[in-house]
Design a protein around this motif. Structure first.
Motif, PDB file in Angstrom:
ATOM      1  N   THR A  87       1.246  -9.975  -1.647  1.00 55.50           N
ATOM      2  CA  THR A  87      -0.011 -10.232  -2.362  1.00 55.50           C
ATOM      3  C   THR A  87      -0.133  -9.357  -3.599  1.00 55.50           C
ATOM      4  N   ALA A  88       0.255  -8.091  -3.483  1.00 60.21           N
ATOM      5  CA  ALA A  88       0.104  -7.138  -4.582  1.00 60.21           C
ATOM      6  C   ALA A  88       1.329  -7.058  -5.490  1.00 60.21           C
ATOM      7  N   HIS A  89       2.396  -7.760  -5.132  1.00 61.19           N
ATOM      8  CA  HIS A  89       3.647  -7.714  -5.904  1.00 61.19           C
ATOM      9  C   HIS A  89       4.145  -6.280  -6.030  1.00 61.19           C
ATOM     10  N   VAL A  90       4.267  -5.637  -4.856  1.00 68.03           N
ATOM     11  CA  VAL A  90       4.733  -4.258  -4.763  1.00 68.03           C
ATOM     12  C   VAL A  90       5.949  -4.237  -3.849  1.00 68.03           C
ATOM     13  N   ALA A  91       6.936  -3.456  -4.192  1.00 66.55           N
ATOM     14  CA  ALA A  91       8.143  -3.348  -3.366  1.00 66.55           C
ATOM     15  C   ALA A  91       7.793  -2.748  -2.003  1.00 66.55           C
ATOM     16  N   PRO A  92       8.366  -3.292  -0.923  1.00 64.82           N
ATOM     17  CA  PRO A  92       8.096  -2.744   0.407  1.00 64.82           C
ATOM     18  C   PRO A  92       8.401  -1.250   0.507  1.00 64.82           C
ATOM     19  N   SER A  93       9.450  -0.795  -0.147  1.00 69.31           N
ATOM     20  CA  SER A  93       9.780   0.637  -0.080  1.00 69.31           C
ATOM     21  C   SER A  93       8.688   1.473  -0.731  1.00 69.31           C
ATOM     22  N   THR A  94       8.100   0.982  -1.803  1.00 65.41           N
ATOM     23  CA  THR A  94       7.016   1.704  -2.468  1.00 65.41           C
ATOM     24  C   THR A  94       5.818   1.833  -1.543  1.00 65.41           C
ATOM     25  N   LEU A  95       5.404   0.728  -0.926  1.00 63.71           N
ATOM     26  CA  LEU A  95       4.256   0.765  -0.024  1.00 63.71           C
ATOM     27  C   LEU A  95       4.544   1.662   1.174  1.00 63.71           C
ATOM     28  N   ASN A  96       5.745   1.589   1.700  1.00 62.78           N
ATOM     29  CA  ASN A  96       6.115   2.426   2.837  1.00 62.78           C
ATOM     30  C   ASN A  96       5.999   3.907   2.487  1.00 62.78           C
ATOM     31  N   TYR A  97       6.533   4.291   1.339  1.00 65.59           N
ATOM     32  CA  TYR A  97       6.438   5.693   0.897  1.00 65.59           C
ATOM     33  C   TYR A  97       4.988   6.111   0.699  1.00 65.59           C
ATOM     34  N   LEU A  98       4.182   5.227   0.108  1.00 60.72           N
ATOM     35  CA  LEU A  98       2.770   5.543  -0.125  1.00 60.72           C
ATOM     36  C   LEU A  98       2.018   5.723   1.187  1.00 60.72           C
ATOM     37  N   GLU A  99       2.223   4.800   2.116  1.00 60.56           N
ATOM     38  CA  GLU A  99       1.497   4.871   3.385  1.00 60.56           C
ATOM     39  C   GLU A  99       1.898   6.088   4.207  1.00 60.56           C
ATOM     40  N   ARG A 100       3.115   6.547   4.055  1.00 63.73           N
ATOM     41  CA  ARG A 100       3.559   7.731   4.792  1.00 63.73           C
ATOM     42  C   ARG A 100       3.341   9.019   4.000  1.00 63.73           C
ATOM     43  N   ASP A 101       2.651   8.898   2.865  1.00 63.93           N
ATOM     44  CA  ASP A 101       2.353  10.045   1.994  1.00 63.93           C
ATOM     45  C   ASP A 101       3.616  10.767   1.523  1.00 63.93           C
ATOM     46  N   LEU A 102       4.715  10.020   1.408  1.00 59.71           N
ATOM     47  CA  LEU A 102       5.935  10.593   0.845  1.00 59.71           C
ATOM     48  C   LEU A 102       5.928  10.472  -0.674  1.00 59.71           C
ATOM     49  N   ARG A 103       5.051   9.614  -1.166  1.00 54.99           N
ATOM     50  CA  ARG A 103       4.808   9.483  -2.607  1.00 54.99           C
ATOM     51  C   ARG A 103       3.301   9.522  -2.761  1.00 54.99           C
ATOM     52  N   SER A 104       2.816  10.474  -3.502  1.00 56.78           N
ATOM     53  CA  SER A 104       1.372  10.651  -3.590  1.00 56.78           C
ATOM     54  C   SER A 104       0.737   9.642  -4.537  1.00 56.78           C
ATOM     55  N   GLY A 105      -0.528   9.360  -4.281  1.00 60.63           N
ATOM     56  CA  GLY A 105      -1.273   8.426  -5.104  1.00 60.63           C
ATOM     57  C   GLY A 105      -1.399   8.869  -6.541  1.00 60.63           C
ATOM     58  N   ASP A 106      -1.372  10.170  -6.788  1.00 63.70           N
ATOM     59  CA  ASP A 106      -1.510  10.640  -8.169  1.00 63.70           C
ATOM     60  C   ASP A 106      -0.237  10.435  -8.987  1.00 63.70           C
ATOM     61  N   LYS A 107       0.837  10.046  -8.348  1.00 57.15           N
ATOM     62  CA  LYS A 107       2.083   9.742  -9.057  1.00 57.15           C
ATOM     63  C   LYS A 107       2.322   8.238  -9.147  1.00 57.15           C
ATOM     64  N   LEU A 108       1.310   7.466  -8.788  1.00 49.79           N
ATOM     65  CA  LEU A 108       1.398   6.015  -8.761  1.00 49.79           C
ATOM     66  C   LEU A 108       1.050   5.442 -10.133  1.00 49.79           C
ATOM     67  N   SER A 109       1.785   4.434 -10.555  1.00 55.57           N
ATOM     68  CA  SER A 109       1.460   3.816 -11.842  1.00 55.57           C
ATOM     69  C   SER A 109       0.124   3.088 -11.731  1.00 55.57           C
ATOM     70  N   LEU A 110      -0.562   3.006 -12.845  1.00 49.88           N
ATOM     71  CA  LEU A 110      -1.859   2.343 -12.880  1.00 49.88           C
ATOM     72  C   LEU A 110      -1.724   0.873 -12.499  1.00 49.88           C
ATOM     73  N   GLY A 111      -0.660   0.235 -12.937  1.00 44.14           N
ATOM     74  CA  GLY A 111      -0.444  -1.176 -12.630  1.00 44.14           C
ATOM     75  C   GLY A 111      -0.334  -1.433 -11.137  1.00 44.14           C
ATOM     76  N   ILE A 112       0.452  -0.628 -10.445  1.00 47.34           N
ATOM     77  CA  ILE A 112       0.617  -0.795  -8.997  1.00 47.34           C
ATOM     78  C   ILE A 112      -0.689  -0.489  -8.295  1.00 47.34           C
ATOM     79  N   ALA A 113      -1.373   0.561  -8.707  1.00 45.39           N
ATOM     80  CA  ALA A 113      -2.653   0.911  -8.082  1.00 45.39           C
ATOM     81  C   ALA A 113      -3.662  -0.216  -8.245  1.00 45.39           C
ATOM     82  N   LYS A 114      -3.729  -0.820  -9.422  1.00 43.04           N
ATOM     83  CA  LYS A 114      -4.658  -1.918  -9.654  1.00 43.04           C
ATOM     84  C   LYS A 114      -4.312  -3.126  -8.794  1.00 43.04           C
TER      85      LYS A 114
END
Length: 71
Positions: free
Chosen positions: A26-53
């Motif tokens: 739905t969000a056109h986001v790579a599964p690996s990106t979402l997985n890292y975000l949900e596990r807090d291995l990649r912080s929200g403050d390092k997320l691109s504005l496009g993906i966050a939107k």
């Protein structure tokens, strides 16, 4: 203690009955990106504005709500 960005993503996704793959499609986001975000291995403050939107839109929340770390 405030909910982490990853915890907020999981909470929003599960409340809407979405799987990780469903949100990724739905969000056109790579599964690996979402997985890292949900596990807090990649912080929200390092997320691109496009993906966050795209995530906020897919989850039906504002970008402000998704990014808020005081909840």
């Amino acid at each position: 203690m405030p909910e982490s960005f990853g915890q907020r993503l999981v909470t929003l996704r599960t409340r809407r009955g979405m799987s990780q793959i469903g949100l990724c499609r739905t969000a056109h986001v790579a599964p690996s990106t979402l997985n890292y975000l949900e596990r807090d291995l990649r912080s929200g403050d390092k997320l691109s504005l496009g993906i966050a939107k795209r995530l906020a839109t897919a989850l039906g929340v504002t970008l402000d709500y998704l990014a808020d770390d005081t909840q």
